[in-house]
Design a protein around this motif. Structure first.
Motif, PDB file in Angstrom:
ATOM      1  N   ARG A   1       7.997  -9.459 -31.610  1.00 54.08           N
ATOM      2  CA  ARG A   1       7.757 -10.718 -30.896  1.00 54.08           C
ATOM      3  C   ARG A   1       8.289 -10.616 -29.468  1.00 54.08           C
ATOM      4  O   ARG A   1       9.241  -9.881 -29.221  1.00 54.08           O
ATOM      5  N   PRO A   2       7.712 -11.375 -28.527  1.00 54.64           N
ATOM      6  CA  PRO A   2       8.322 -11.396 -27.196  1.00 54.64           C
ATOM      7  C   PRO A   2       9.731 -11.969 -27.307  1.00 54.64           C
ATOM      8  O   PRO A   2       9.978 -12.863 -28.119  1.00 54.64           O
ATOM      9  N   ALA A   3      10.642 -11.433 -26.488  1.00 47.99           N
ATOM     10  CA  ALA A   3      12.030 -11.897 -26.566  1.00 47.99           C
ATOM     11  C   ALA A   3      12.179 -13.292 -25.972  1.00 47.99           C
ATOM     12  O   ALA A   3      13.098 -14.026 -26.321  1.00 47.99           O
ATOM     13  N   GLY A   4      11.266 -13.679 -25.108  1.00 50.42           N
ATOM     14  CA  GLY A   4      11.421 -14.993 -24.459  1.00 50.42           C
ATOM     15  C   GLY A   4      12.480 -14.889 -23.385  1.00 50.42           C
ATOM     16  O   GLY A   4      13.523 -14.286 -23.577  1.00 50.42           O
ATOM     17  N   LYS A   5      12.208 -15.456 -22.244  1.00 53.69           N
ATOM     18  CA  LYS A   5      13.137 -15.382 -21.112  1.00 53.69           C
ATOM     19  C   LYS A   5      14.453 -16.072 -21.476  1.00 53.69           C
ATOM     20  O   LYS A   5      14.454 -17.180 -22.004  1.00 53.69           O
ATOM     21  N   ALA A   6      15.554 -15.382 -21.208  1.00 52.30           N
ATOM     22  CA  ALA A   6      16.861 -15.957 -21.524  1.00 52.30           C
ATOM     23  C   ALA A   6      17.052 -17.277 -20.796  1.00 52.30           C
ATOM     24  O   ALA A   6      16.774 -17.385 -19.602  1.00 52.30           O
TER      25      ALA A   6
ATOM     26  N   LEU B   1      19.507 -13.272 -25.258  1.00 56.46           N
ATOM     27  CA  LEU B   1      19.919 -11.953 -24.768  1.00 56.46           C
ATOM     28  C   LEU B   1      20.655 -12.124 -23.457  1.00 56.46           C
ATOM     29  O   LEU B   1      20.090 -12.660 -22.496  1.00 56.46           O
ATOM     30  N   ARG B   2      21.912 -11.648 -23.411  1.00 56.93           N
ATOM     31  CA  ARG B   2      22.661 -11.851 -22.183  1.00 56.93           C
ATOM     32  C   ARG B   2      23.684 -10.736 -21.980  1.00 56.93           C
ATOM     33  O   ARG B   2      24.220 -10.198 -22.938  1.00 56.93           O
ATOM     34  N   VAL B   3      23.904 -10.432 -20.723  1.00 54.94           N
ATOM     35  CA  VAL B   3      24.896  -9.431 -20.325  1.00 54.94           C
ATOM     36  C   VAL B   3      25.787 -10.107 -19.301  1.00 54.94           C
ATOM     37  O   VAL B   3      25.292 -10.576 -18.276  1.00 54.94           O
ATOM     38  N   HIS B   4      27.076 -10.208 -19.593  1.00 57.90           N
ATOM     39  CA  HIS B   4      27.979 -10.820 -18.613  1.00 57.90           C
ATOM     40  C   HIS B   4      29.418 -10.516 -19.000  1.00 57.90           C
ATOM     41  O   HIS B   4      29.692 -10.172 -20.163  1.00 57.90           O
ATOM     42  N   PRO B   5      30.352 -10.656 -18.045  1.00 52.00           N
ATOM     43  CA  PRO B   5      31.767 -10.530 -18.415  1.00 52.00           C
ATOM     44  C   PRO B   5      32.061 -11.595 -19.459  1.00 52.00           C
ATOM     45  O   PRO B   5      31.603 -12.739 -19.324  1.00 52.00           O
ATOM     46  N   THR B   6      32.808 -11.217 -20.489  1.00 59.38           N
ATOM     47  CA  THR B   6      32.999 -12.098 -21.636  1.00 59.38           C
ATOM     48  C   THR B   6      34.468 -12.075 -22.032  1.00 59.38           C
ATOM     49  O   THR B   6      35.091 -11.021 -22.028  1.00 59.38           O
ATOM     50  N   MET B   7      35.001 -13.243 -22.388  1.00 57.69           N
ATOM     51  CA  MET B   7      36.355 -13.304 -22.936  1.00 57.69           C
ATOM     52  C   MET B   7      36.242 -13.078 -24.440  1.00 57.69           C
ATOM     53  O   MET B   7      35.536 -13.839 -25.109  1.00 57.69           O
TER      54      MET B   7
END
Lengths: 439, 439
Positions: B335-340, B263-269
């Motif tokens: 389920r727990p998502a687990g730390k990215a 799971l991630r949030v960031h500027p993406t190309m």
């Protein structure tokens, strides 16, 4: 937990086999998520011996789809036979009479007999689900029937036929003719040996009639739709559209007018920046304009996986206990769509004329447009010998393409202006007229 | 016909008033289509005297949202207060305890307390509906929870924050700085006075945590998400992306990996030809990659009409008798998502380095990349004095931007290569690193 939902599937082509495989593969998750196990218990197909790459062991086999449809052991009858008469129609009627909910991918059946079948289903208290019948894997039926009930819908427009979009995309991208792209589409299995149903717009019209029922509460009726296909589109049109900031798409459009709903299928100029303009290849897209939201849904319009996904989505809704009328409105309240009156269509137009290259031609064209009160947004005159003229030697006889973009006018005025221009003898070939769809 | 579904609405801001108006305007059609009348019977808000441009006559008024939530006369409690603690949380807890189904637009509440609230709701046999909490008027919750149950989802990625997409769109289209676009967004009401929640990616993360729960069955948990915002994006990046065939978007991405969900949030190309790349301004979009279908849904992510449309869609589902667990999976099975673990992220990278303009710089950069087994798809070296250098006089001291696009590698290798390059002293400013999202 409720007892399993028992499924009978008639038709084991690539879609039917795909549904059997998907329900097996997703068995545990579907049971966990819907709260009810889904079990295929019986199937029917013409050839029991064919290898279908799916496990049919333990399932009861019916040679006769109608017998399966009436079988008292099933809860849901999945019709994947196709065709709007014959076995498919008889089987669906028997299934409804036997109290089974029907899931189908059969757009032709519902376009032609939707009102009758919906009335029968509602009288019996059973459902008819057909997410797979329109735009394959795109959940547009669910979106119109459920998600957008807060909206008054103004327009639904869509690229609903992958074959046509594939052909138009390749023509534009590679500068190929309609014929050679159709040939490619046939080789790749995107088009039938007889391509009429796709390229002449009838497939799109069937799907549009179902979307119109859901969005506007009109009876599905393919005969009420104005239908034009894509055979007349040339490279010259695709190139001119590009220069003018448009793409040409075969759209099905259902739009609310003051008094009725206008239903039409035809090649359409759409502004390049529209999401729907950027949909290429066999991909489908549907744009829905409501008074609260405007959505565009893009995805696969055909193929066994996409169609199976839509069928399984419908089955899962039934397992979850979801119900409702087939068209999201009671069948008795559906209004007739009214025969499309394309001559009263209002909007902008793209007009390409093969103008005779002699003094006074441009003036004559402009005068006839003005006589019909048609204002021109732009005029583009290609010099003779431009690329789409090919490598023929130029001569004074060659017509010079003149492309006009009009401001909003109506079909009747455009047709009268063109008739007057033709009488003047200033154009050498039949004119090309493409309607423009805008916000 | 069933007795009316009685609604209590807490929070009468623009969305709440919009819901009241929409339910009144669409009263007859909703009753006809769902088979059940929907009636707002009680409301609650802080200021009873404010003019809300909606008819509240005949409705019971509660000063206390928690009291409304527990009122035995309502069937459905609509929570439009906002915030993940305080009144909103207390009211939803009380509504569930009282046996009322909850409809909410509150992404923060569900992102932080979704598991607990879903468990409570399931124990009571009531629902929690939250279509409005993610991507406004786009029916992405319904699509993931219902339509795509036949699919194993591989990835969900989305433009989930209109403020960020507006800023990135204007920066690119008009060559403006982040600061001036943020300023514009604030003047137009697209951004809050304190823009942190939007531009630093936290709003996107809240929404992504809900999509991940629906798609993958992981517990919503904003702390498990790697979050980067858009403050570091410069015009130089937007221009380089354009030249290389990409757009830069703030994406929330939830992707299945071999062992877990990333799971991630960031500027993406993103490649320009992707439908999601072409979504501009405040519009939202969600792309869903399943094993049977890949969909892109585009529409309004915020605004009172779009949000009200989603709330009313949920209410109509309840009127139709639709039920189900809040996240489409039983809460106890999430389920727990687990730390990215972003350092293990694999993919292509865009790297922009302000290289010192002296012999050996390019060689040093290439060597450090090679040491980490990073293959380069392209290297673009801008001469000093290009437009983004502005009108400063050139000098030998000015750094020359070097843009690298790598083939698939991993975050750790990229970070190590850059650290080595920094130690070499061949770059003058902190490097820019943007992950690339591809098919």
């Amino acid at each position: 937990m409720a007892p399993p939902l028992k499924i009978g599937i008639a038709g084991l082509g690539t879609v039917g086999a795909g549904v059997v495989r998907m329900l097996a593969r997703r068995k545990d998750e579907i049971a966990a998520r819907t709260g009810r196990a889904v079990e295929v218990v019986a199937v029917s197909a013409r050839d029991p011996s064919r290898n279908r790459d799916c496990d049919l062991s333990g399932l009861r086999w019916f040679d006769d789809a109608v017998a399966l449809a009436g079988d008292p052991e099933i809860d849901v009858f999945v019709e994947l036979i196709g065709g709007h008469e014959g076995v498919a129609k008889a089987a669906v009627e028997v299934a409804i009479a036997a109290g089974h909910t029907v899931v189908t991918a059969n757009k032709a059946l519902l376009a032609h007999h939707g009102v009758t079948l919906a009335s029968a289903a509602e009288a019996k208290g059973v459902g008819i689900r057909f997410e797979a019948a329109v735009a394959g894997g795109i959940p547009v039926i669910k979106t119109l029937r459920e998600a957008l009930l807060g909206n008054r819908i103004a327009r639904v427009s869509g690229i609903l036929n992958g074959t046509c979009n594939y052909i138009l995309t390749r023509m534009r991208d590679e500068g190929l003719s309609f014929e050679s792209c159709l040939d490619q589409a046939q080789k790749l299995g995107y088009a039938e040996a007889d391509p009429t149903f796709d390229v002449d717009g009838f497939d799109t019209a069937h799907k549009l009639s179902l979307l119109a029922a859901l969005a506007f509460g009109v009876q599905p009726d393919p005969d009420a739709i104005h239908v034009e296909g894509i055979r007349s589109i040339t490279l010259a049109d695709l190139e001119a559209a590009d220069e003018l900031g448009y793409r040409i798409k075969l759209l099905g459009v259902a739009a609310r007018t003051e008094s009725t709903v206008e239903l039409r299928v035809h090649p359409t100029m759409v502004p390049k920046h529209w999401p729907i303009a950027q949909v290429s290849g066999v991909t489908n897209a549907v744009a829905i304009d409501g008074d609260a939201v405007a959505l565009t849904l893009v995805g696969p319009g055909a193929g066994s996986d996409a169609t199976a996904s839509a069928v399984v989505g419908d089955i899962c809704d039934l397992a979850s206990g979801s119900s409702g009328t087939p068209f999201g409105w009671r069948a008795e309240t559906l209004r007739p769509a009214g025969k499309a009156a394309i001559q009263r269509h209002e909007g902008g137009y793209y007009i390409r004329l093969a103008a005779v290259d002699r003094p006074g031609t441009a003036a004559a064209i402009a005068r006839h447009m003005a006589e019909q009160n048609i204002s021109l947004e732009s005029i583009m005159q290609h010099r003779r010998g431009r690329p789409h003229g090919g490598d023929r030697a130029e001569s004074a006889e060659d017509p010079a393409p003149v492309v006009l973009i009009t401001y909003a006018t109506n079909e009747d005025a455009v047709r009268r202006a063109i008739a007057a221009i033709e009488i003047d003898g200033v154009i050498a070939l039949p004119p090309q007229v493409i309607r423009i769809e805008k916000d």
